[in-house]
Design an enzyme around this catalytic site. Structure first.
Site, PDB file in Angstrom:
ATOM      1  N   ASP A  36       0.863  -1.189   0.000  1.00 16.29           N
ATOM      2  CA  ASP A  36       0.000   0.000   0.000  1.00 16.29           C
ATOM      3  C   ASP A  36       0.895   1.233   0.000  1.00 16.29           C
ATOM      4  O   ASP A  36       2.088   1.144   0.320  1.00 16.29           O
ATOM      5  CB  ASP A  36      -0.904   0.016   1.246  1.00 16.29           C
ATOM      6  CG  ASP A  36      -2.193   0.824   1.043  1.00 16.29           C
ATOM      7  OD1 ASP A  36      -3.280   0.208   0.978  1.00 16.29           O
ATOM      8  OD2 ASP A  36      -2.110   2.076   0.955  1.00 16.29           O
ATOM      9  N   ASN A  89      -5.774  -5.307  -5.844  1.00 18.46           N
ATOM     10  CA  ASN A  89      -6.990  -4.740  -5.258  1.00 18.46           C
ATOM     11  C   ASN A  89      -6.964  -3.222  -5.093  1.00 18.46           C
ATOM     12  O   ASN A  89      -8.013  -2.596  -4.992  1.00 18.46           O
ATOM     13  CB  ASN A  89      -7.208  -5.429  -3.895  1.00 18.46           C
ATOM     14  CG  ASN A  89      -8.239  -4.720  -3.061  1.00 18.46           C
ATOM     15  OD1 ASN A  89      -9.438  -4.781  -3.370  1.00 18.46           O
ATOM     16  ND2 ASN A  89      -7.796  -4.029  -2.022  1.00 18.46           N
ATOM     17  N   TYR A 157     -13.465   6.176 -13.494  1.00 15.48           N
ATOM     18  CA  TYR A 157     -13.497   4.988 -12.624  1.00 15.48           C
ATOM     19  C   TYR A 157     -14.184   3.821 -13.344  1.00 15.48           C
ATOM     20  O   TYR A 157     -13.663   2.710 -13.390  1.00 15.48           O
ATOM     21  CB  TYR A 157     -14.235   5.339 -11.328  1.00 15.48           C
ATOM     22  CG  TYR A 157     -14.286   4.223 -10.318  1.00 15.48           C
ATOM     23  CD1 TYR A 157     -13.224   4.019  -9.436  1.00 15.48           C
ATOM     24  CD2 TYR A 157     -15.386   3.373 -10.228  1.00 15.48           C
ATOM     25  CE1 TYR A 157     -13.271   2.996  -8.496  1.00 15.48           C
ATOM     26  CE2 TYR A 157     -15.434   2.352  -9.294  1.00 15.48           C
ATOM     27  CZ  TYR A 157     -14.378   2.171  -8.429  1.00 15.48           C
ATOM     28  OH  TYR A 157     -14.417   1.157  -7.509  1.00 15.48           O
ATOM     29  N   LYS A 161     -12.529   0.182 -14.592  1.00 21.81           N
ATOM     30  CA  LYS A 161     -12.981  -1.130 -14.109  1.00 21.81           C
ATOM     31  C   LYS A 161     -13.429  -2.025 -15.273  1.00 21.81           C
ATOM     32  O   LYS A 161     -13.280  -3.246 -15.217  1.00 21.81           O
ATOM     33  CB  LYS A 161     -14.105  -0.951 -13.083  1.00 21.81           C
ATOM     34  CG  LYS A 161     -13.648  -0.243 -11.805  1.00 21.81           C
ATOM     35  CD  LYS A 161     -12.504  -0.969 -11.118  1.00 21.81           C
ATOM     36  CE  LYS A 161     -12.168  -0.385  -9.762  1.00 21.81           C
ATOM     37  NZ  LYS A 161     -11.061  -1.084  -9.101  1.00 21.81           N
ATOM     38  N   THR A 192     -16.940   1.408   2.736  1.00 23.68           N
ATOM     39  CA  THR A 192     -15.508   1.625   2.992  1.00 23.68           C
ATOM     40  C   THR A 192     -15.197   3.094   2.706  1.00 23.68           C
ATOM     41  O   THR A 192     -16.013   3.817   2.137  1.00 23.68           O
ATOM     42  CB  THR A 192     -14.618   0.749   2.080  1.00 23.68           C
ATOM     43  OG1 THR A 192     -14.830   1.152   0.725  1.00 23.68           O
ATOM     44  CG2 THR A 192     -14.908  -0.729   2.240  1.00 23.68           C
TER      45      THR A 192
END
Ligand code: NAD
Length: 257
Positions: A36, A89, A157, A161, A192
């Protein structure tokens, strides 16, 4: 344990889906490299796993950097001897991502660099490591938005994807006879940081929930359980799939009450 003798690299592991997946994979026996850009939170997840008796190291990596992706894979091989699970991810949703007129080129490029090129780079360096290990599993986080057009625009976005899904299918076909499975995880709207920052008013949250048959946001831990299935040998005949874990949002249309 479902991931005994497995070694996983998980990107975006400092928060949300990545964090929960690190905790779950480690509890199922996997050694985890947590990658990360957020060093503080990432280190904290690694410490939590180790305190619980699991095996994990944190590695600071920006997935849009080839050098960082190369290095995170080497950390797995040098620390734990191999790589068998690659969970691409990490992802971002930029605040000013909108329609074609309003989305800036900078937002388009940053979104593509992390969400799409980041998956490519993870595979570029991760797949050779899986081949060296004799096979393994790749999981790429896409999104339900790659399946539906939404009136609440986030064009960069959504396009990124869609690219992740197309890339996943092709990689699955390329590597199917090398004992490497490549699948996409398509989460629905989750509670989240990524989405809650984007839907920053109660009104926007409720506007999104109208479309979810279950009437709630999903939890990161629910995505981790889906990733565990795709990573484990229980999914031994599953490749090239777009695993929708979305509370039914892609299966329903909404009629006004
Ligand atoms: P999150 O914001 O909670 O976690 C994302 C993590 O990625 C953070 O720890 C962040 O520091 C890290 N990250 C950001 N840029 C990075 C980079 N360049 N390199 C490495 N790490 C980086 O978000 P989340 O909801 O857990 O999202 C995880 C994935 O799920 C993303 O790919 C996201 O697009 C996807 N997704 C989320 C939702 C949702 O509703 N939250 C829905 C569908 C798909």
């Amino acid at each position: 344990m479902r991931l005994e003798n497995e070694v996983a690299v998980i990107t975006g592991a400092a928060g949300g889906i990545g964090r929960e997946t690190g905790l779950l994979f480690a509890s199922e026996g996997a050694c985890c490299v947590l990658a990360d850009i957020d060093e503080e939170l990432g280190q904290r997840v690694a410490s939590e796993i180790v305190a619980a008796g699991g095996q994990a190291v944190f590695f600071r990596a920006d997935v849009s950097s080839a050098a960082d992706c190369d290095a995170m894979v080497r950390v797995a091989e040098e620390t734990y001897g191999k790589l068998t699970i690659l969970f691409n991810n990490a992802g971002v949703m930029m605040a000013d991502d909108g329609d074609a007129q309003s989305t800036s080129e900078a937002t388009w490029e940053r979104t593509m660099a992390i969400n799409l090129k980041g998956v490519f780079l993870g595979c570029k360096y991760g797949i050779p490591a899986l081949q060296r290990a004799g096979g393994g599993a790749v999981i790429n986080t896409a999104s339900f938005v790659a399946h539906l057009g939404a009136a609440t625009a986030q064009l960069a976005y959504t396009a990124s994807k869609g690219g992740v899904l197309a890339m996943t299918r092709e990689l699955a076909a390329i590597h199917a006879r090398q004992n490497i499975r490549v699948n996409a995880l398509c989460p629905g709207p989750l509670r989240t940081k990524l989405l809650m920052d984007f839907l920053d008013t109660e009104e926007k949250k409720q506007r999104r929930l109208v479309h979810v048959p279950m009437g709630r946001f999903g939890e990161a831990a629910e995505m981790a359980r889906a990733a565990l299935f795709l990573a484990s040998h229980e999914a031994s005949f599953v490749t090239g799939t777009e695993f929708l874990v979305d509370g039914g949002i892609t299966s329903a249309y909404v009629t006004p009450e």
